[in-house]
Design a protein around this motif. Structure first.
Motif, PDB file in Angstrom:
ATOM      1  N   ALA A  53     109.051 -14.647  41.034  1.00  0.00           N
ATOM      2  CA  ALA A  53     108.142 -15.135  42.071  1.00  0.00           C
ATOM      3  C   ALA A  53     106.925 -15.743  41.381  1.00  0.00           C
ATOM      4  O   ALA A  53     106.592 -15.371  40.255  1.00  0.00           O
ATOM      5  CB  ALA A  53     107.702 -13.983  42.975  1.00  0.00           C
ATOM      6  N   GLN A  54     106.293 -16.664  42.086  1.00  0.00           N
ATOM      7  CA  GLN A  54     105.059 -17.241  41.578  1.00  0.00           C
ATOM      8  C   GLN A  54     103.897 -16.334  41.954  1.00  0.00           C
ATOM      9  O   GLN A  54     104.024 -15.471  42.828  1.00  0.00           O
ATOM     10  CB  GLN A  54     104.858 -18.642  42.148  1.00  0.00           C
ATOM     11  N   ALA A  55     102.778 -16.533  41.265  1.00  0.00           N
ATOM     12  CA  ALA A  55     101.585 -15.745  41.560  1.00  0.00           C
ATOM     13  C   ALA A  55     100.360 -16.639  41.494  1.00  0.00           C
ATOM     14  O   ALA A  55     100.346 -17.643  40.781  1.00  0.00           O
ATOM     15  CB  ALA A  55     101.450 -14.609  40.549  1.00  0.00           C
ATOM     16  N   ALA A  56      99.346 -16.268  42.243  1.00  0.00           N
ATOM     17  CA  ALA A  56      98.062 -16.947  42.149  1.00  0.00           C
ATOM     18  C   ALA A  56      97.321 -16.382  40.947  1.00  0.00           C
ATOM     19  O   ALA A  56      97.424 -15.203  40.640  1.00  0.00           O
ATOM     20  CB  ALA A  56      97.258 -16.719  43.423  1.00  0.00           C
ATOM     21  N   GLY A  57      96.598 -17.230  40.263  1.00  0.00           N
ATOM     22  CA  GLY A  57      95.812 -16.772  39.125  1.00  0.00           C
ATOM     23  C   GLY A  57      95.621 -17.882  38.125  1.00  0.00           C
ATOM     24  O   GLY A  57      96.375 -18.860  38.101  1.00  0.00           O
ATOM     25  N   SER A  58      94.599 -17.733  37.302  1.00  0.00           N
ATOM     26  CA  SER A  58      94.266 -18.779  36.340  1.00  0.00           C
ATOM     27  C   SER A  58      94.602 -18.413  34.901  1.00  0.00           C
ATOM     28  O   SER A  58      94.487 -19.248  34.014  1.00  0.00           O
ATOM     29  CB  SER A  58      92.774 -19.094  36.441  1.00  0.00           C
ATOM     30  N   VAL A  59      95.011 -17.163  34.662  1.00  0.00           N
ATOM     31  CA  VAL A  59      95.339 -16.741  33.301  1.00  0.00           C
ATOM     32  C   VAL A  59      96.844 -16.888  33.111  1.00  0.00           C
ATOM     33  O   VAL A  59      97.636 -16.285  33.840  1.00  0.00           O
ATOM     34  CB  VAL A  59      94.884 -15.291  33.025  1.00  0.00           C
ATOM     35  N   LEU A  60      97.212 -17.703  32.114  1.00  0.00           N
ATOM     36  CA  LEU A  60      98.620 -18.023  31.888  1.00  0.00           C
ATOM     37  C   LEU A  60      99.121 -17.458  30.566  1.00  0.00           C
ATOM     38  O   LEU A  60      98.370 -17.386  29.591  1.00  0.00           O
ATOM     39  CB  LEU A  60      98.825 -19.540  31.884  1.00  0.00           C
ATOM     40  N   PHE A  61     100.399 -17.103  30.548  1.00  0.00           N
ATOM     41  CA  PHE A  61     101.072 -16.725  29.312  1.00  0.00           C
ATOM     42  C   PHE A  61     101.493 -18.019  28.620  1.00  0.00           C
ATOM     43  O   PHE A  61     101.869 -18.981  29.292  1.00  0.00           O
ATOM     44  CB  PHE A  61     102.309 -15.869  29.630  1.00  0.00           C
ATOM     45  N   PRO A  62     101.442 -18.072  27.289  1.00  0.00           N
ATOM     46  CA  PRO A  62     101.899 -19.300  26.616  1.00  0.00           C
ATOM     47  C   PRO A  62     103.348 -19.626  26.983  1.00  0.00           C
ATOM     48  O   PRO A  62     104.151 -18.735  27.248  1.00  0.00           O
ATOM     49  CB  PRO A  62     101.775 -18.947  25.130  1.00  0.00           C
ATOM     50  N   GLU A  63     103.666 -20.903  26.976  1.00  0.00           N
ATOM     51  CA  GLU A  63     105.024 -21.352  27.307  1.00  0.00           C
ATOM     52  C   GLU A  63     106.017 -20.857  26.255  1.00  0.00           C
ATOM     53  O   GLU A  63     105.775 -21.003  25.056  1.00  0.00           O
ATOM     54  CB  GLU A  63     105.073 -22.872  27.386  1.00  0.00           C
ATOM     55  N   ILE A  64     107.115 -20.291  26.715  1.00  0.00           N
ATOM     56  CA  ILE A  64     108.169 -19.814  25.814  1.00  0.00           C
ATOM     57  C   ILE A  64     109.163 -20.953  25.640  1.00  0.00           C
ATOM     58  O   ILE A  64     110.002 -21.206  26.504  1.00  0.00           O
ATOM     59  CB  ILE A  64     108.861 -18.555  26.375  1.00  0.00           C
ATOM     60  N   LYS A  65     109.050 -21.657  24.529  1.00  0.00           N
ATOM     61  CA  LYS A  65     109.877 -22.836  24.275  1.00  0.00           C
ATOM     62  C   LYS A  65     111.146 -22.432  23.515  1.00  0.00           C
ATOM     63  O   LYS A  65     111.060 -21.687  22.531  1.00  0.00           O
ATOM     64  CB  LYS A  65     109.096 -23.866  23.461  1.00  0.00           C
ATOM     65  N   PRO A  66     112.316 -22.949  23.941  1.00  0.00           N
ATOM     66  CA  PRO A  66     113.579 -22.589  23.290  1.00  0.00           C
ATOM     67  C   PRO A  66     113.630 -22.948  21.803  1.00  0.00           C
ATOM     68  O   PRO A  66     114.336 -22.294  21.036  1.00  0.00           O
ATOM     69  CB  PRO A  66     114.645 -23.359  24.063  1.00  0.00           C
ATOM     70  N   GLU A  67     112.894 -23.961  21.399  1.00  0.00           N
ATOM     71  CA  GLU A  67     112.897 -24.310  19.977  1.00  0.00           C
ATOM     72  C   GLU A  67     112.087 -23.305  19.151  1.00  0.00           C
ATOM     73  O   GLU A  67     112.234 -23.246  17.939  1.00  0.00           O
ATOM     74  CB  GLU A  67     112.404 -25.735  19.737  1.00  0.00           C
ATOM     75  N   GLU A  68     111.246 -22.491  19.811  1.00  0.00           N
ATOM     76  CA  GLU A  68     110.448 -21.473  19.124  1.00  0.00           C
ATOM     77  C   GLU A  68     111.016 -20.071  19.278  1.00  0.00           C
ATOM     78  O   GLU A  68     110.841 -19.233  18.399  1.00  0.00           O
ATOM     79  CB  GLU A  68     109.018 -21.441  19.692  1.00  0.00           C
ATOM     80  N   TRP A  69     111.631 -19.802  20.435  1.00  0.00           N
ATOM     81  CA  TRP A  69     112.042 -18.445  20.780  1.00  0.00           C
ATOM     82  C   TRP A  69     113.500 -18.399  21.224  1.00  0.00           C
ATOM     83  O   TRP A  69     113.943 -19.248  22.003  1.00  0.00           O
ATOM     84  CB  TRP A  69     111.146 -17.903  21.902  1.00  0.00           C
ATOM     85  N   LYS A  70     114.202 -17.391  20.760  1.00  0.00           N
ATOM     86  CA  LYS A  70     115.606 -17.188  21.115  1.00  0.00           C
ATOM     87  C   LYS A  70     115.718 -15.926  21.976  1.00  0.00           C
ATOM     88  O   LYS A  70     115.272 -14.849  21.575  1.00  0.00           O
ATOM     89  CB  LYS A  70     116.437 -17.012  19.843  1.00  0.00           C
ATOM     90  N   GLU A  71     116.293 -16.081  23.164  1.00  0.00           N
ATOM     91  CA  GLU A  71     116.512 -14.922  24.027  1.00  0.00           C
ATOM     92  C   GLU A  71     117.603 -14.053  23.409  1.00  0.00           C
ATOM     93  O   GLU A  71     118.693 -14.542  23.096  1.00  0.00           O
ATOM     94  CB  GLU A  71     116.928 -15.375  25.427  1.00  0.00           C
ATOM     95  N   VAL A  72     117.319 -12.753  23.242  1.00  0.00           N
ATOM     96  CA  VAL A  72     118.299 -11.854  22.620  1.00  0.00           C
ATOM     97  C   VAL A  72     118.816 -10.786  23.582  1.00  0.00           C
ATOM     98  O   VAL A  72     119.847 -10.166  23.323  1.00  0.00           O
ATOM     99  CB  VAL A  72     117.744 -11.194  21.331  1.00  0.00           C
ATOM    100  N   SER A  73     118.108 -10.562  24.700  1.00  0.00           N
ATOM    101  CA  SER A  73     118.629  -9.643  25.714  1.00  0.00           C
ATOM    102  C   SER A  73     117.955  -9.913  27.045  1.00  0.00           C
ATOM    103  O   SER A  73     116.826 -10.400  27.097  1.00  0.00           O
ATOM    104  CB  SER A  73     118.421  -8.179  25.301  1.00  0.00           C
ATOM    105  N   ARG A  74     118.693  -9.605  28.113  1.00  0.00           N
ATOM    106  CA  ARG A  74     118.175  -9.770  29.470  1.00  0.00           C
ATOM    107  C   ARG A  74     118.757  -8.654  30.319  1.00  0.00           C
ATOM    108  O   ARG A  74     119.972  -8.453  30.354  1.00  0.00           O
ATOM    109  CB  ARG A  74     118.553 -11.135  30.040  1.00  0.00           C
ATOM    110  N   GLN A  75     117.869  -7.926  31.012  1.00  0.00           N
ATOM    111  CA  GLN A  75     118.287  -6.849  31.908  1.00  0.00           C
ATOM    112  C   GLN A  75     117.769  -7.161  33.314  1.00  0.00           C
ATOM    113  O   GLN A  75     116.598  -6.920  33.609  1.00  0.00           O
ATOM    114  CB  GLN A  75     117.723  -5.504  31.431  1.00  0.00           C
TER     115      GLN A  75
END
Length: 164
Positions: free
Chosen positions: A128-150
């Motif tokens: 879901a989306q949320a209101a707010g001005s503080v953002l987490f840095p973008e998780i780019k696939p060229e930088e980060w590899k997903e290794v698990s998802r629950q």
């Protein structure tokens, strides 16, 4: 030392409004407690003020005014918190943690300072989306590899490692 960012992130990247995070899930909080127990946590002053000192963990607080913070001492004689003025000090301060894993827990500015140094991401991805001005840095696939998802319904627990 291994550095892991841990955060609850809305689908639009929002992690807060500058005072609080938009989502609070009991399962996520229990998991956060279990994962971070016994480790040091690096955070900004506002995150520290919002969360307080958490039992069984050492808070390393980055602030412009460390003299304004004081911390009690735990039963083993170690301070429950340490105030520093920079990212460099935060990662160099000795905490006595045996395995030298430190969790970066926010806020947005601290995540951005930590970003080039992080080894892993432990993200609660909210559907879901949320209101707010503080953002987490973008998780780019060229930088980060997903290794698990629950999948958990309203959110997923997702782990990433640095892409090689």
């Amino acid at each position: 030392m291994k550095l892991i960012a841990i955060a609850v992130v809305a689908s639009n990247g929002v992690i807060g409004d500058g005072n609080d995070q938009p989502f609070k899930f009991a399962e996520d909080w229990a998991r956060f407690k279990k994962i971070t127990m016994g480790h040091s946590m690096i955070m900004g002053r506002k995150t520290h003020e919002a969360m307080g000192l958490l039992p069984g963990r050492t808070s390393i607080v980055i602030t412009h005014h460390p003299e304004k913070l004081s911390f009690p001492v735990s039963e083993d004689g170690r301070p429950r918190g340490i105030a520093v003025t920079s990212w460099e000090q935060a990662v160099q301060v000795p905490t006595g943690d045996a395995d030298e894993v430190r969790y970066v827990i926010g806020g947005g500015q601290i995540y951005r300072l930590a970003w080039p140094h992080l080894d892993e991401l432990d993200i609660t991805e909210v559907h879901a989306q949320a209101a707010g001005s503080v953002l987490f840095p973008e998780i780019k696939p060229e930088e980060w590899k997903e290794v698990s998802r629950q999948p958990r319904g309203e959110f997923d627990f997702v782990r990433y490692t640095r892409a090689q």
